[in-house]
Scaffold this active site. Structure first.
Site, mmCIF file in Angstrom:
data_model
loop_
_atom_site.group_PDB
_atom_site.id
_atom_site.type_symbol
_atom_site.label_atom_id
_atom_site.label_comp_id
_atom_site.label_asym_id
_atom_site.label_seq_id
_atom_site.Cartn_x
_atom_site.Cartn_y
_atom_site.Cartn_z
ATOM 1 N N ASP A 89 10.502 2.674 -9.881
ATOM 2 C CA ASP A 89 10.505 1.351 -10.505
ATOM 3 C C ASP A 89 11.347 1.466 -11.764
ATOM 4 O O ASP A 89 10.938 2.104 -12.739
ATOM 5 C CB ASP A 89 9.057 0.935 -10.856
ATOM 6 C CG ASP A 89 8.976 -0.500 -11.360
ATOM 7 O OD1 ASP A 89 9.916 -0.960 -12.025
ATOM 8 O OD2 ASP A 89 7.950 -1.146 -11.093
ATOM 9 N N ASP B 151 2.568 -6.737 6.836
ATOM 10 C CA ASP B 151 1.728 -7.922 6.607
ATOM 11 C C ASP B 151 2.599 -9.158 6.394
ATOM 12 O O ASP B 151 2.096 -10.273 6.466
ATOM 13 C CB ASP B 151 0.861 -7.680 5.363
ATOM 14 C CG ASP B 151 -0.120 -8.816 5.087
ATOM 15 O OD1 ASP B 151 -0.808 -9.235 6.050
ATOM 16 O OD2 ASP B 151 -0.202 -9.289 3.939
ATOM 17 N N HIS C 233 -0.036 -11.964 7.135
ATOM 18 C CA HIS C 233 0.016 -12.236 5.688
ATOM 19 C C HIS C 233 -1.413 -12.351 5.104
ATOM 20 O O HIS C 233 -1.776 -13.375 4.527
ATOM 21 C CB HIS C 233 0.814 -13.530 5.409
ATOM 22 C CG HIS C 233 1.404 -13.564 4.026
ATOM 23 N ND1 HIS C 233 2.672 -14.039 3.767
ATOM 24 C CD2 HIS C 233 0.911 -13.179 2.820
ATOM 25 C CE1 HIS C 233 2.912 -13.953 2.469
ATOM 26 N NE2 HIS C 233 1.857 -13.434 1.875
ATOM 27 N N LEU C 234 -2.150 -11.272 5.287
ATOM 28 C CA LEU C 234 -3.571 -11.269 4.890
ATOM 29 C C LEU C 234 -3.829 -10.574 3.553
ATOM 30 O O LEU C 234 -4.978 -10.445 3.144
ATOM 31 C CB LEU C 234 -4.412 -10.545 5.948
ATOM 32 C CG LEU C 234 -4.543 -11.188 7.323
ATOM 33 C CD1 LEU C 234 -5.458 -10.342 8.203
ATOM 34 C CD2 LEU C 234 -5.097 -12.597 7.192
ATOM 35 N N GLY C 235 -2.744 -10.112 2.896
ATOM 36 C CA GLY C 235 -2.924 -9.285 1.697
ATOM 37 C C GLY C 235 -3.902 -9.862 0.685
ATOM 38 O O GLY C 235 -4.714 -9.150 0.112
ATOM 39 N N ALA C 236 -3.812 -11.169 0.470
ATOM 40 C CA ALA C 236 -4.660 -11.790 -0.562
ATOM 41 C C ALA C 236 -5.903 -12.436 0.030
ATOM 42 O O ALA C 236 -6.677 -13.070 -0.679
ATOM 43 C CB ALA C 236 -3.853 -12.844 -1.304
ATOM 44 N N GLU D 168 8.044 -16.357 9.041
ATOM 45 C CA GLU D 168 6.591 -16.483 9.206
ATOM 46 C C GLU D 168 6.251 -17.889 9.681
ATOM 47 O O GLU D 168 6.768 -18.861 9.114
ATOM 48 C CB GLU D 168 5.880 -16.186 7.880
ATOM 49 C CG GLU D 168 5.987 -14.711 7.503
ATOM 50 C CD GLU D 168 5.189 -14.333 6.251
ATOM 51 O OE1 GLU D 168 4.379 -15.137 5.779
ATOM 52 O OE2 GLU D 168 5.394 -13.218 5.758
HETATM 53 P P1 NAD Z 1 4.309 -7.118 -10.304
HETATM 54 O O1 NAD Z 1 5.269 -8.094 -10.909
HETATM 55 O O2 NAD Z 1 3.112 -6.719 -11.070
HETATM 56 O O3 NAD Z 1 5.092 -5.772 -9.913
HETATM 57 C C1 NAD Z 1 6.335 -5.763 -9.296
HETATM 58 C C2 NAD Z 1 7.055 -4.510 -9.749
HETATM 59 O O4 NAD Z 1 8.290 -4.423 -9.037
HETATM 60 C C3 NAD Z 1 7.399 -4.498 -11.247
HETATM 61 O O5 NAD Z 1 6.831 -3.373 -11.870
HETATM 62 C C4 NAD Z 1 8.913 -4.454 -11.271
HETATM 63 O O6 NAD Z 1 9.416 -3.675 -12.338
HETATM 64 C C5 NAD Z 1 9.219 -3.825 -9.922
HETATM 65 N N1 NAD Z 1 10.577 -4.061 -9.476
HETATM 66 C C6 NAD Z 1 11.337 -5.175 -9.621
HETATM 67 N N2 NAD Z 1 12.560 -4.971 -9.105
HETATM 68 C C7 NAD Z 1 12.559 -3.710 -8.610
HETATM 69 C C8 NAD Z 1 13.534 -2.917 -7.958
HETATM 70 N N3 NAD Z 1 14.763 -3.395 -7.710
HETATM 71 N N4 NAD Z 1 13.181 -1.664 -7.574
HETATM 72 C C9 NAD Z 1 11.945 -1.177 -7.822
HETATM 73 N N5 NAD Z 1 10.998 -1.874 -8.465
HETATM 74 C C10 NAD Z 1 11.297 -3.130 -8.840
HETATM 75 O O7 NAD Z 1 3.940 -7.734 -8.890
HETATM 76 P P2 NAD Z 1 2.641 -7.406 -8.015
HETATM 77 O O8 NAD Z 1 1.545 -8.313 -8.423
HETATM 78 O O9 NAD Z 1 2.417 -5.948 -8.005
HETATM 79 O O10 NAD Z 1 3.151 -7.917 -6.575
HETATM 80 C C11 NAD Z 1 4.045 -7.145 -5.800
HETATM 81 C C12 NAD Z 1 4.460 -7.901 -4.550
HETATM 82 O O11 NAD Z 1 3.313 -8.138 -3.721
HETATM 83 C C13 NAD Z 1 5.083 -9.285 -4.796
HETATM 84 O O12 NAD Z 1 6.179 -9.422 -3.921
HETATM 85 C C14 NAD Z 1 3.991 -10.248 -4.366
HETATM 86 O O13 NAD Z 1 4.514 -11.472 -3.941
HETATM 87 C C15 NAD Z 1 3.373 -9.459 -3.221
HETATM 88 N N6 NAD Z 1 2.014 -9.879 -2.831
HETATM 89 C C16 NAD Z 1 1.755 -10.016 -1.505
HETATM 90 C C17 NAD Z 1 0.482 -10.379 -1.085
HETATM 91 C C18 NAD Z 1 0.178 -10.556 0.382
HETATM 92 O O14 NAD Z 1 -0.607 -11.420 0.727
HETATM 93 N N7 NAD Z 1 0.745 -9.767 1.261
HETATM 94 C C19 NAD Z 1 -0.540 -10.592 -2.029
HETATM 95 C C20 NAD Z 1 -0.241 -10.413 -3.379
HETATM 96 C C21 NAD Z 1 1.055 -10.055 -3.780
#
Ligand code: NAD
Length: 315
Positions: free
Chosen positions: A174, A260, A289-292, A265
């Site tokens: 990251d 997921d 898409h069940l993550g949340a 979708e």
């Molecule tokens: P967050 O903003 O806390 O963390 C994202 C991280 O990605 C940050 O630390 C950022 O620095 C890093 N990042 C950005 N660009 C990058 C790159 N080019 N290379 C490497 N790292 C990079 O977000 P989060 O809350 O941890 O969410 C992460 C993902 O999960 C999001 O895409 C969110 O939409 C997804 N999500 C999916 C579900 C689901 O239902 N499947 C549920 C919740 C979140």
């Protein structure tokens, strides 16, 4: 007390709705709106609260021209289903709920990791099909394996913490994360994505979908992975190039994937697309898409987004 109307076109927990009403807002939960109906209705509302299913595109905002709309709330973290530039040009504030579903998404990732390592879904399907096949579903162990976490934000860290507890080595990539943060959860920070790709037996992505993360895992990056790597995406469809993943699953370069989220979708509506083919692939564990999707996360997210919308409307 506030006055104003809020449109909620996707399921929002009752406690979130109640919070909005206590603030003085009139809430319309209209879960059956077509895109056209949403477009026609939007002009009557001061706020809109969506989950990931509603696409708030520039086209929608231009056609609806919602003169009263001041806030769009996203019940969840990712705002990639909202055209932020188009909203901002109209003076509409976009707020989200960044913390409410982190643990749920991390737990789902760990569940997918275990399902992938031990062929749980395929073995269960075979049992339902009256089979008892112990040889076909030989798994791999997680202990002492290396998990590469791409994107070490809220969810990436929660995943790392849990996987350290499973005895895995965790490496992270990251560019915006300090080494102290990775160290605090027992993970090691990689200096480059390549370093993570070379080291990992399992790779899980936890970044937002942006121009810089789109197709970050593609043919080129997959070629640098260990043979037999396993890949997880519980973040956003599009971070992994789905055509490249399909090829790598076919060649055996990637031993399995847990997905997921998909570019298209729901994938079953696009059966010939890469998303549709991945969802049905025998080496893929897929969830819709069940993550949340836990009771607790939906409650937390509803409260969090409702509070953010109320704050934004208060200015
Ligand atoms: P967050 O903003 O806390 O963390 C994202 C991280 O990605 C940050 O630390 C950022 O620095 C890093 N990042 C950005 N660009 C990058 C790159 N080019 N290379 C490497 N790292 C990079 O977000 P989060 O809350 O941890 O969410 C992460 C993902 O999960 C999001 O895409 C969110 O939409 C997804 N999500 C999916 C579900 C689901 O239902 N499947 C549920 C919740 C979140």
């Amino acid at each position: 007390m506030l006055s104003g109307k809020v449109l909620v076109p996707e399921k929002l927990d009752d406690d979130g709705v109640a919070l909005l009403e206590r603030a003085g807002l009139q809430v319309a939960c209209r879960y059956d709106l077509s895109e056209e109906q949403l477009c026609a209705a939007l002009g009557e509302y001061d706020a809109l609260i969506v989950r990931s299913g509603t696409k708030v595109t520039r086209d929608l905002l231009e056609r609806a021209s919602p003169a009263r709309l001041r806030v769009i709330g996203r019940a969840g973290v990712g705002v990639d289903n909202i055209d932020l530039a188009a909203a901002s040009e109209r003076g509409i504030v976009v707020v989200n709920a960044p913390t409410g579903n982190c643990v749920a998404a991390a737990e789902h990732t760990v569940a997918m990791l275990m399902a992938l390592a031990r062929n749980i879904a395929a073995a269960d399907a075979s049992m339902k099909n009256d089979q008892w096949n112990r040889n076909k579903f030989m798994g791999v162990s997680l202990v002492d394996k290396t998990l590469g976490v791409c994107g070490f934000g809220r969810i990436g860290r929660e995943v790392a913490r849990r996987c350290r507890g499973l005895g895995m080595r965790v490496v992270a990539y990251d560019p915006y994360c300090a080494a102290e943060v990775t160290k605090s959860v027992g993970a090691e920070l990689c200096r480059s994505l390549d370093e993570l790709l070379h080291a990992s037996d399992f790779i899980t992505v936890h970044m937002p979908l942006t121009e810089s993360t789109k197709n970050m895992i593609d043919r080129n990056t997959l070629s640098k992975c260990k043979d037999g790597v396993r890949i997880l995406n519980v973040a956003r469809g599009g971070i992994i190039d789905e055509d490249a993943l399909l090829e790598a699953l076919e060649s055996g370069k990637v031993a399995g994937a847990a997905l997921d989220v998909f570019v298209q979708e729901p994938p079953n509506k696009f059966p010939t697309s890469a998303s549709g083919r991945l969802a049905k692939h025998s080496k893929v564990v897929a969830t819709p898409h069940l993550g949340a999707s836990t009771v607790e996360a939906q409650l937390d997210v509803a409260i969090e987004v409702a509070e953010a919308v109320v704050t934004a409307l208060r200015g």
